[in-house]
Design an enzyme around this catalytic site. Structure first.
Site, mmCIF file in Angstrom:
data_model
loop_
_atom_site.group_PDB
_atom_site.id
_atom_site.type_symbol
_atom_site.label_atom_id
_atom_site.label_comp_id
_atom_site.label_asym_id
_atom_site.label_seq_id
_atom_site.Cartn_x
_atom_site.Cartn_y
_atom_site.Cartn_z
ATOM 1 N N ASP A 11 1.133 -1.329 0.043
ATOM 2 C CA ASP A 11 -0.182 0.181 -0.404
ATOM 3 C C ASP A 11 0.830 1.160 -0.119
ATOM 4 O OD1 ASP A 11 -2.617 -1.380 0.083
ATOM 5 O OD2 ASP A 11 -2.303 -1.536 2.390
ATOM 6 N N ASP A 130 -14.212 -3.672 -1.872
ATOM 7 C CA ASP A 130 -13.816 -3.164 -0.709
ATOM 8 C C ASP A 130 -14.864 -3.666 -0.156
ATOM 9 O OD1 ASP A 130 -11.563 -2.653 -1.154
ATOM 10 O OD2 ASP A 130 -11.805 -0.363 -1.127
#
EC number: 4.3.2.10
Length: 251
Positions: A11, A130
């Site tokens: 990330d 998500d």
């Protein structure tokens, strides 16, 4: 039986690898290139590079960073963050990505999935989903988890499969960074309903959690960050653990 894959995730924000909890409270997790080199040598099956602020801040993934990483790794590289057009996907592929991950842009414009798949093949398209549990339902969120959508997880998963996605990266926002284990209920729900591979994401905190993601969640691959970035466990160790328990992995 196809080997189960272990996929570390970088990330990236402001040129550094970061890790948070429930998509918040980011902390530094090291250099992008150092982590990429480490995982390339650690028997990772693939590597995911996500610019986690690209869509949120309406800016593009830094192509220079992608190019540097692609020059350091010799395993499949998936790149996501701000990919909102076929042309943008093309740029990322030209800078060394093997697959692109689309999320927010795909919800806004579902046909983007089909257009990228038609040009580059379904195998090159990962749709990141998500999800967060809201009133007992798994709701799809976009913009780095900030905005709920009208889609439920299963509905959206079936739709992206129909549109040409080659894989689904399913992240539980409730479990992200908690090290409490994957949400195997949502994983099993999606994995058993679609015929494309599903990557488990969000919550891996132990080797047992990886095993559970494969056996209880029926995932095809396990994505993890915290347990590998901070060297709690190595990928070699994880694969040996899984192999010892009957899971087919590449070692």
């Amino acid at each position: 039986m196809l080997a189960k894959r272990i996929i570390p995730c970088l990330d990236v924000r402001d040129g550094r690898v970061v890790k948070g909890i429930n998509f918040e409270g980011l902390r530094d997790a090291g250099s992008i290139l150092e982590q990429a080199r480490f995982y390339n040598n650690e028997l990772a099956d693939e590597l995911v590079f996500l610019d986690i602020s690209a869509s949120l801040e309406s800016r593009r993934t830094t192509l220079e960073e992608v190019l540097k990483v692609s020059g350091e790794v010799f395993i499949p590289l998936t790149v996501g963050g701000g990919i909102n057009s076929v042309e943008r996907a093309r740029e990322v592929f030209l800078h060394g990505a093997d697959k692109v991950s689309v999320n927010t842009a795909a919800v806004k414009e579902p046909e983007l999935i089909s257009r990228i798949a038609e040009k580059y093949g379904s195998q090159a398209v990962v749709v990141a989903i998500d999800i967060k549990k809201v009133d007992g339902r798994y709701i799809v969120h976009t913009h780095s988890g900030k905005q709920p959508t009208a889609y439920e997880a299963l509905e959206w998963a079936l739709k992206v499969q129909e549109l040409g996605a080659g894989e689904i990266l399913l992240t539980s926002m409730d479990r992200d960074g908690t090290k409490e284990g994957y949400d195997n209920d949502s994983l099993a729900l999606i994995s058993t309903a679609v015929h494309i591979p599903v990557i488990a994401s969000g919550g891996a905190g132990s080797l047992e959690h990886l095993y559970d993601g494969f056996t209880k969640g029926h995932a095809d691959a396990a994505l993890a960050a915290s347990i590998f970035h901070f060297r709690q466990h190595s990928i070699r160790e994880a694969k040996q653990y899984l192999r010892d328990r009957g899971i087919t992995v590449r070692l």
